[in-house]
Design an enzyme around this catalytic site. Structure first.
Site, PDB file in Angstrom:
ATOM      1  N   ASP A   1       0.123  -0.131  -5.294  1.00  0.00           N
ATOM      2  CA  ASP A   1      -1.012   0.521  -4.653  1.00  0.00           C
ATOM      3  C   ASP A   1      -2.267   0.214  -5.460  1.00  0.00           C
ATOM      4  O   ASP A   1      -2.216   0.094  -6.689  1.00  0.00           O
ATOM      5  CB  ASP A   1      -0.810   2.041  -4.573  1.00  0.00           C
ATOM      6  CG  ASP A   1      -1.714   2.674  -3.521  1.00  0.00           C
ATOM      7  OD1 ASP A   1      -1.263   2.826  -2.372  1.00  0.00           O
ATOM      8  OD2 ASP A   1      -2.881   2.979  -3.837  1.00  0.00           O
TER       9      ASP A   1
ATOM     10  N   CYS B   1      -2.022   4.264  10.496  1.00  0.00           N
ATOM     11  CA  CYS B   1      -1.814   5.488  11.292  1.00  0.00           C
ATOM     12  C   CYS B   1      -3.093   5.756  12.088  1.00  0.00           C
ATOM     13  O   CYS B   1      -3.565   6.885  12.171  1.00  0.00           O
ATOM     14  CB  CYS B   1      -1.429   6.676  10.407  1.00  0.00           C
ATOM     15  SG  CYS B   1      -2.580   7.056   9.072  1.00  0.00           S
TER      16      CYS B   1
ATOM     17  N   ASP C   1       0.862  -0.793   4.770  1.00  0.00           N
ATOM     18  CA  ASP C   1       0.388   0.366   5.540  1.00  0.00           C
ATOM     19  C   ASP C   1      -1.034   0.626   5.054  1.00  0.00           C
ATOM     20  O   ASP C   1      -1.246   1.369   4.109  1.00  0.00           O
ATOM     21  CB  ASP C   1       1.309   1.555   5.293  1.00  0.00           C
ATOM     22  CG  ASP C   1       0.951   2.761   6.156  1.00  0.00           C
ATOM     23  OD1 ASP C   1      -0.003   2.655   6.954  1.00  0.00           O
ATOM     24  OD2 ASP C   1       1.604   3.804   6.022  1.00  0.00           O
TER      25      ASP C   1
ATOM     26  N   CYS D   1       0.868  -1.188   0.000  1.00  0.00           N
ATOM     27  CA  CYS D   1       0.000   0.000   0.000  1.00  0.00           C
ATOM     28  C   CYS D   1       0.900   1.233   0.000  1.00  0.00           C
ATOM     29  O   CYS D   1       0.928   2.013   0.956  1.00  0.00           O
ATOM     30  CB  CYS D   1      -0.920   0.012   1.218  1.00  0.00           C
ATOM     31  SG  CYS D   1      -1.934  -1.468   1.423  1.00  0.00           S
TER      32      CYS D   1
ATOM     33  N   GLY E   1       4.747   6.822  -1.266  1.00  0.00           N
ATOM     34  CA  GLY E   1       6.039   6.140  -1.300  1.00  0.00           C
ATOM     35  C   GLY E   1       6.996   6.477  -0.180  1.00  0.00           C
ATOM     36  O   GLY E   1       8.178   6.126  -0.262  1.00  0.00           O
ATOM     37  N   GLY E   2       6.538   7.109   0.879  1.00  0.00           N
ATOM     38  CA  GLY E   2       7.435   7.488   1.968  1.00  0.00           C
ATOM     39  C   GLY E   2       8.161   6.307   2.580  1.00  0.00           C
ATOM     40  O   GLY E   2       9.380   6.357   2.794  1.00  0.00           O
ATOM     41  N   LYS E   3       7.451   5.235   2.874  1.00  0.00           N
ATOM     42  CA  LYS E   3       8.086   4.073   3.493  1.00  0.00           C
ATOM     43  C   LYS E   3       8.918   3.303   2.482  1.00  0.00           C
ATOM     44  O   LYS E   3       9.949   2.723   2.830  1.00  0.00           O
ATOM     45  CB  LYS E   3       7.040   3.189   4.153  1.00  0.00           C
ATOM     46  CG  LYS E   3       6.378   3.853   5.360  1.00  0.00           C
ATOM     47  CD  LYS E   3       5.391   2.935   6.038  1.00  0.00           C
ATOM     48  CE  LYS E   3       4.734   3.646   7.212  1.00  0.00           C
ATOM     49  NZ  LYS E   3       3.913   4.804   6.772  1.00  0.00           N
TER      50      LYS E   3
END
Length: 386
Positions: free
Chosen positions: A250, A340, A287, A229, A233-235
């Site tokens: 995604d 989150c 995530d 997920c 793309g931060g992780k």
């Protein structure tokens, strides 16, 4: 712009939000129509608007209603601040009515718990169940603006070198204990967008708790990683910086549209899937879509739009994602399930239901982070397939 003109602008934007327009969209419409407003004015108006949205219940209770004007009255009343320059002339709001003037002069009334904590009433029991005695402190913290965090790209620079570089550019930042890569920006935030550190990929904007989740996953993962997920793309970028070969997926590929450019700046190679994921993977991070209740101080309008029906929809999506990822995980592989969210319904209860339905899995660890830890609220369960 004078303070009264900024408050008038905030009233206009809040009215647009109350009519159904997203806050960011309402700010954009106002900004395009207000070329006279300087960068400082725009920042001040933005702060007024988001402050009122974060504290909608208390501001409504103190201001006598949910209109943009009432919210500005309620915010000023809560802060013990007089409203100067409300004359109706120029760009100022119209003068206070006799009733509004009396309201501003009256002692503050007692607020209900939900009003004082700016929390939807139906969610209070859920926060109590998830956080226990920490519920009130956490909800109180979420009434304020979130800190600004950066992730240091350790593939390009050390945390100490980045702190020094930012300082030379007039940006103050300090190491944050939640993650070895995390910096909290304490001054000069507006200068970040034009900084070489950001444009050249030595840092990325990313919440400290999100960084901690990525590093926790990295500590137990091996081999190629599927970020199931990926979103923006931060992780995926954080894992690539730690040396992993990362493939990003995604359900809505358009969310990943900026990822190739961001990976290029970071010096990372990330494969972006245009279609469905397949095969067997030694490590998968999911995530999952969630309420975002751990990050509502960044997106405060979401908490007022959240409903029991939406929670049920998200639970179904989360269960489906866990099933899909289970089918893609190789024997002995690791699956990281993250949200989150602060709610047990999206976290521990989803993992328990998954384990009951999918034999052969074991929990390596579970970690819950809240705003009391400094960053957003996050949950991570690390699971291993037998």
């Amino acid at each position: 712009m004078k303070p009264a003109a900024r408050e008038a602008a905030a009233i206009e934007i809040l009215e647009s939000w109350r009519e159904g327009r997203a806050v960011e969209a309402a700010l954009t419409v106002w900004g395009r129509a207000s070329r006279f407003a300087g960068s400082g004015d725009r920042e001040a108006v933005r702060d007024l608007v988001f402050g009122a949205v974060r504290r909608f219940r208390s501001a409504s209770a103190l201001g006598g209603g949910g209109s943009g004007r009432a919210l500005m009255l309620g915010q000023a009343r809560a802060e013990g601040r007089r409203l100067e320059g409300w004359t109706g002339e120029g760009h100022a709001p119209v003068a206070l009515s006799a009733a509004e003037a009396a309201l501003m002069d009256a002692p503050l009334p007692p607020l209900t718990r939900g009003e004082a904590l700016d929390c939807p009433e139906w969610l209070l029991p859920a926060f109590d169940a998830a956080l226990g005695g920490a519920a009130d402190p956490v909800l109180s913290l979420m009434r304020d603006r979130a800190p600004v965090f950066l992730r240091v790209n350790r593939a390009k620079a050390s945390r100490e070198a980045v702190i020094a570089e930012l300082a030379a550019a007039g940006i103050e930042a300090r190491a944050h204990p939640l993650a070895e890569t995390a910096l909290e920006v304490t001054a000069g935030t507006r200068k970040l967008r034009n900084s070489a550190a950001l444009s050249e990929g030595r840092v990325e904007l990313q919440d400290a708790a999100s960084q901690a989740v990525a590093l926790d996953f990295a500590a137990v993962a091996s081999g190629p990683v599927l970020d199931y997920c990926a979103g923006g793309g931060g992780k995926a970028l954080a894992l690539a910086a730690e040396g992993f070969a990362v493939t990003a997926h995604d359900a809505e590929p358009r969310r990943m549209s900026d990822l190739p450019a961001r990976a290029g700046r970071a010096g990372a190679t990330i494969e972006v899937l245009a279609g469905e994921a397949s095969g067997r993977w030694p490590a998968i991070l999911a995530d999952a879509p969630c309420s975002g209740s751990g990050s509502w101080r960044r997106a405060p309008e979401a908490k007022w739009a959240f409903t029991p029906g939406r929670l049920a929809e998200l639970n179904a999506v989360q269960a489906q994602i866990l099933r899909a990822c289970a089918a893609l995980t190789a024997p002995g592989g690791v699956l990281g399930y993250a949200t989150c969210s602060l709610l047990r319904e999206e976290n521990e209860e989803r993992v328990a239901a998954f384990l009951a339905a999918e034999p052969g899995w074991q929990v390596i660890s579970e970690r819950r982070l809240s705003p009391l830890d400094g960053g957003d609220g996050f949950y991570l369960a690390l699971l291993r397939r037998g």
